[in-house]
Design a protein around this motif. Structure first.
Motif, PDB file in Angstrom:
ATOM      1  N   UNK A  68       2.807  10.293  -9.622  1.00 37.80           N
ATOM      2  CA  UNK A  68       1.933  10.501 -10.782  1.00 37.80           C
ATOM      3  C   UNK A  68       1.268  11.864 -10.752  1.00 37.80           C
ATOM      4  N   UNK A  69       0.773  12.271  -9.580  1.00 40.66           N
ATOM      5  CA  UNK A  69       0.114  13.569  -9.484  1.00 40.66           C
ATOM      6  C   UNK A  69       1.097  14.729  -9.596  1.00 40.66           C
ATOM      7  N   UNK A  70       2.309  14.549  -9.104  1.00 44.98           N
ATOM      8  CA  UNK A  70       3.334  15.586  -9.269  1.00 44.98           C
ATOM      9  C   UNK A  70       3.661  15.761 -10.748  1.00 44.98           C
ATOM     10  N   UNK A  71       3.818  14.659 -11.462  1.00 46.87           N
ATOM     11  CA  UNK A  71       4.086  14.735 -12.898  1.00 46.87           C
ATOM     12  C   UNK A  71       2.904  15.335 -13.657  1.00 46.87           C
ATOM     13  N   UNK A 107       0.902   2.109  -9.568  1.00 49.26           N
ATOM     14  CA  UNK A 107       0.146   2.238  -8.323  1.00 49.26           C
ATOM     15  C   UNK A 107      -1.014   1.247  -8.302  1.00 49.26           C
ATOM     16  N   UNK A 108      -1.741   1.150  -9.407  1.00 54.53           N
ATOM     17  CA  UNK A 108      -2.844   0.192  -9.488  1.00 54.53           C
ATOM     18  C   UNK A 108      -2.335  -1.247  -9.418  1.00 54.53           C
ATOM     19  N   UNK A 109      -1.176  -1.492 -10.012  1.00 57.18           N
ATOM     20  CA  UNK A 109      -0.602  -2.834  -9.955  1.00 57.18           C
ATOM     21  C   UNK A 109      -0.311  -3.237  -8.513  1.00 57.18           C
ATOM     22  N   UNK A 110       0.295  -2.328  -7.741  1.00 51.00           N
ATOM     23  CA  UNK A 110       0.628  -2.648  -6.355  1.00 51.00           C
ATOM     24  C   UNK A 110      -0.605  -2.747  -5.462  1.00 51.00           C
ATOM     25  N   UNK A 111      -1.713  -2.163  -5.890  1.00 51.19           N
ATOM     26  CA  UNK A 111      -2.963  -2.283  -5.136  1.00 51.19           C
ATOM     27  C   UNK A 111      -3.790  -3.492  -5.584  1.00 51.19           C
ATOM     28  N   UNK A 112      -3.286  -4.239  -6.566  1.00 48.58           N
ATOM     29  CA  UNK A 112      -4.005  -5.368  -7.161  1.00 48.58           C
ATOM     30  C   UNK A 112      -5.334  -4.928  -7.766  1.00 48.58           C
ATOM     31  N   UNK A 113      -5.359  -3.715  -8.276  1.00 46.90           N
ATOM     32  CA  UNK A 113      -6.549  -3.172  -8.937  1.00 46.90           C
ATOM     33  C   UNK A 113      -6.333  -3.307 -10.437  1.00 46.90           C
ATOM     34  N   UNK A 114      -6.608  -4.477 -10.946  1.00 48.03           N
ATOM     35  CA  UNK A 114      -6.270  -4.786 -12.326  1.00 48.03           C
ATOM     36  C   UNK A 114      -7.148  -4.061 -13.342  1.00 48.03           C
ATOM     37  N   UNK A 122       0.823  -1.201   0.000  1.00 48.85           N
ATOM     38  CA  UNK A 122       0.000   0.000   0.000  1.00 48.85           C
ATOM     39  C   UNK A 122       0.863   1.260   0.000  1.00 48.85           C
ATOM     40  N   UNK A 123       1.912   1.258   0.807  1.00 43.69           N
ATOM     41  CA  UNK A 123       2.783   2.434   0.898  1.00 43.69           C
ATOM     42  C   UNK A 123       3.494   2.663  -0.430  1.00 43.69           C
ATOM     43  N   UNK A 124       3.944   1.598  -1.068  1.00 45.42           N
ATOM     44  CA  UNK A 124       4.613   1.731  -2.363  1.00 45.42           C
ATOM     45  C   UNK A 124       3.643   2.297  -3.399  1.00 45.42           C
ATOM     46  N   UNK A 125       2.396   1.825  -3.367  1.00 40.51           N
ATOM     47  CA  UNK A 125       1.417   2.348  -4.324  1.00 40.51           C
ATOM     48  C   UNK A 125       1.160   3.829  -4.083  1.00 40.51           C
ATOM     49  N   UNK A 126       1.145   4.255  -2.827  1.00 36.46           N
ATOM     50  CA  UNK A 126       0.916   5.663  -2.532  1.00 36.46           C
ATOM     51  C   UNK A 126       2.078   6.536  -3.009  1.00 36.46           C
ATOM     52  N   UNK A 127       3.280   6.008  -2.969  1.00 36.79           N
ATOM     53  CA  UNK A 127       4.448   6.733  -3.507  1.00 36.79           C
ATOM     54  C   UNK A 127       4.267   6.947  -5.001  1.00 36.79           C
ATOM     55  N   UNK A 144       4.578   9.561 -18.545  1.00 38.42           N
ATOM     56  CA  UNK A 144       5.215   9.053 -17.326  1.00 38.42           C
ATOM     57  C   UNK A 144       4.263   9.120 -16.128  1.00 38.42           C
ATOM     58  N   UNK A 145       3.380  10.093 -16.102  1.00 38.79           N
ATOM     59  CA  UNK A 145       2.360  10.161 -15.060  1.00 38.79           C
ATOM     60  C   UNK A 145       1.429   8.956 -15.144  1.00 38.79           C
ATOM     61  N   UNK A 146       1.038   8.596 -16.363  1.00 35.85           N
ATOM     62  CA  UNK A 146       0.169   7.430 -16.544  1.00 35.85           C
ATOM     63  C   UNK A 146       0.883   6.137 -16.165  1.00 35.85           C
ATOM     64  N   UNK A 147       2.156   6.030 -16.495  1.00 35.36           N
ATOM     65  CA  UNK A 147       2.930   4.834 -16.125  1.00 35.36           C
ATOM     66  C   UNK A 147       2.995   4.717 -14.605  1.00 35.36           C
ATOM     67  N   UNK A 148       3.209   5.845 -13.932  1.00 32.79           N
ATOM     68  CA  UNK A 148       3.259   5.836 -12.476  1.00 32.79           C
ATOM     69  C   UNK A 148       1.917   5.401 -11.887  1.00 32.79           C
ATOM     70  N   UNK A 149       0.828   5.896 -12.440  1.00 31.44           N
ATOM     71  CA  UNK A 149      -0.498   5.481 -11.970  1.00 31.44           C
ATOM     72  C   UNK A 149      -0.743   4.002 -12.235  1.00 31.44           C
ATOM     73  N   UNK A 150      -0.239   3.515 -13.357  1.00 31.36           N
ATOM     74  CA  UNK A 150      -0.380   2.097 -13.687  1.00 31.36           C
ATOM     75  C   UNK A 150       0.319   1.225 -12.639  1.00 31.36           C
TER      76      UNK A 150
END
Length: 87
Positions: A12-15, A42-49, A2-7, A34-40
């Motif tokens: 993503x929001x900074x970019x 984040x979803x991966x680490x949350x198991x939100x496929x 969860x913490x890694x996904x929040x990072x 790169x913002x979209x890749x970062x969000x991707x």
């Protein structure tokens, strides 16, 4: 995880915020990519496929826009060259 996904979410929001400060379309598209890749990630680490799948589609859309932008710039340079240089 969860913490890694929040990072990645914060990154993503900074970019995304930084992309609003850019002037050229090319730079906006690249930073947005790169913002979209970062969000991707984040979803991966949350198991939100399903969210990750949406981000992958947005990344593909952005890659298409980047390629189209290259073609537009190339055609503008050719038009400029044809109009001003070949006279």
């Amino acid at each position: 995880m969860y913490v890694i996904s929040q990072i990645f979410v914060v990154l993503g929001y900074v970019l995304l915020a930084a992309s609003y400060c850019l002037k050229s379309r090319r730079n906006i598209l690249i930073v947005s990519f790169f913002s979209l890749v970062s969000s991707c990630f984040a979803y991966l680490f949350l198991n939100a496929y399903s969210g990750m799948a949406m981000m992958i589609l947005a990344i593909i859309r952005n890659l298409i826009f980047i390629e189209e932008n290259k073609k537009i710039i190339a055609s503008n340079k050719k038009a400029y060259h044809d109009y001003f240089v070949d006279e």
